[in-house]
Write an enzyme that holds these catalytic residues in place. Structure first.
Site, PDB file in Angstrom:
ATOM      1  N   HIS A  71      68.110  50.509  41.520  1.00  0.00           N
ATOM      2  CA  HIS A  71      67.594  49.573  42.517  1.00  0.00           C
ATOM      3  C   HIS A  71      67.396  48.215  41.853  1.00  0.00           C
ATOM      4  O   HIS A  71      66.903  48.135  40.726  1.00  0.00           O
ATOM      5  CB  HIS A  71      66.271  50.085  43.102  1.00  0.00           C
TER       6      HIS A  71
ATOM      7  N   ASP B 116      67.913  54.885  49.580  1.00  0.00           N
ATOM      8  CA  ASP B 116      69.123  54.778  50.403  1.00  0.00           C
ATOM      9  C   ASP B 116      69.996  56.022  50.263  1.00  0.00           C
ATOM     10  O   ASP B 116      70.635  56.462  51.224  1.00  0.00           O
ATOM     11  CB  ASP B 116      69.931  53.540  50.000  1.00  0.00           C
TER      12      ASP B 116
END
Length: 423
Positions: A306, A363
């Site tokens: 991330h 995600d």
């Protein structure tokens, strides 16, 4: 510790005050930089620029910390409903039982949209991307509710917020049903907020719909985890559009468009598209793990690591458990999901990924859950928008209450100097 930062330029020294946040973060207040020195800062992507002071969300990417109004994301995901978290984000405190009941009743009372809005929806071809449809429908709400909100009136702001919390799930569900070719429907006032979302999306015209508690729990957690994330691209868009005194619906519509991009809200869609590509190439996950480690290979492993969380994504730990529960309960046998599990297991044991802290992020798992629920890949970002709605509203409300100035970034001009037309 010094309370200011000194800048020396052209043999002159200027003092700029430090601003301290409640979590001991420090920033340099440069509001007077250009006025005093004639200089501006250059910070592409605003990676080092604070655009506002906010009381809503605290994020520490190095330590993997995410808190809404002081409450950890772990505590909220385990012990709160999405609508409680929405109230917390927008108004600053968790609602009492009486306030929550009143809030839910007001949302039920406003859970309808003007029938003429269906004409806008019908004008889109079935091939239209759901995010484009959702952005347009949200803008369309302006036409049916044209009066501007007086930000000096708490009542008017509250009514506008309730209206959007009530109507937005309908727009999301209608967008989903458009994709699936299902007739449009409305909320069931006997159901909770999350149960209504599932009911409006999944109910078939010839069947009664009975919600699955494991799916409802996972959906509740997913929406909470996505409810706010500090000053990201779409949130900053909502605030900067709202700074022009554009209305709430217009500002949220702009946020939807910003979220649409694959570098932002489209990431969970990109995960499934990557898994589809791996499947089409034979499903060899080990091969693609090696490709991901090869700096000369253009392949990128989507859903791992991330750009904000340098340690781990705290949301991923929460939603991984929910993903396992959903897959086990639904008993789905899907080769795409098998590939996802294979990538996850290899990444968590491969020193290359472990040393670089390239763990599966929110995600990765959200895409898996949505696919297991039967939500089309192109609808994933719409679900993200549904979750992010309270955060956008909270950020818009805070910006308006603080009477922030209109957003107007500067630039360093690098084009041609003055020229004249030669004839």
């Amino acid at each position: 510790m010094s309370t200011s930062v000194k800048l020396t330029y052209n043999d002159k020294t200027y003092d700029f005050p430090l601003v301290k946040g409640s979590e001991d973060e420090y920033g340099i207040d440069i509001k007077q930089l250009r006025a005093q020195t004639g200089l501006i800062t250059l910070d592409p992507g605003y990676k080092n620029t604070g655009s506002c002071q906010s009381e809503i969300t605290f994020l520490n990417g190095e330590e993997g910390v995410l808190r809404y109004r002081g409450y950890s994301i772990e505590d909220l995901a385990e012990n709160a409903s999405f609508i409680e978290v929405a109230y917390l984000l927008i108004f600053g405190e968790l609602p009492s039982k009486k306030t929550l009941q009143s809030l839910e009743q007001k949302i039920h009372d406003d859970s309808y949209v003007d029938e003429d809005l269906k004409s806008i929806l019908k004008s889109f071809p079935k091939s239209a991307h759901p995010m484009g449809v959702l952005s347009s429908l949200t803008s369309g709400l302006i036409a049916f509710n044209p009066s501007s909100v007086d930000v000096n009136s708490e009542q008017e702001m509250f009514e506008a917020i309730i209206m959007l919390l009530a109507k937005f799930p309908i727009l999301c569900a209608w967008t989903h049903r458009k994709v699936k070719g299902l007739p449009l429907n409305y909320a069931n006032t006997s159901l909770s907020y999350i149960q209504n979302v599932a009911h409006m999306m999944f109910k078939k015209p010839h069947q009664d719909y009975t919600s699955n508690p494991i799916v409802i729990n996972a959906l509740n957690k997913l929406l909470i985890l996505h409810a706010d994330h500090e000053q990201n691209c779409s949130t900053s868009t909502v605030r900067i559009v709202g700074s022009s005194h554009a209305g709430l619906f217009a500002s949220i519509s702009a946020g939807i468009s910003a979220l649409w991009g694959p570098l932002h809200g489209g990431a969970n869609q990109a995960v499934i598209e990557m898994l589809e590509a791996i499947k089409a190439d034979g499903g060899d996950t080990a091969k693609y793990m090696e490709k991901a480690k090869d700096k000369n290979d253009p392949f990128r492993l989507m859903g791992f690591g991330h750009r904000v969380y340098k340690n781990f994504d705290p949301r991923a730990k929460i939603i991984k458990k929910a993903a396992d529960e959903v897959l086990n309960d639904l008993g789905i046998h899907d080769p795409i999901l098998d590939i996802a599990k294979g990538l996850e297991q290899q990444a968590l044991s491969d020193p290359y990924f472990v040393d670089r802290k390239l763990y599966p992020n929110v995600d990765f798992y959200s895409g898996i859950i949505y696919r297991a629920m039967g939500i089309p890949t192109e609808m994933f970002t719409v679900m993200f928008a549904l979750g992010r709605l309270p955060g956008w509203i909270a950020q818009w409300r805070e910006m308006r209450l603080q009477n922030e100035p209109i957003g107007r970034p500067r630039q360093i001009y690098t084009g041609a100097t003055q020229r004249t037309i030669q004839k």
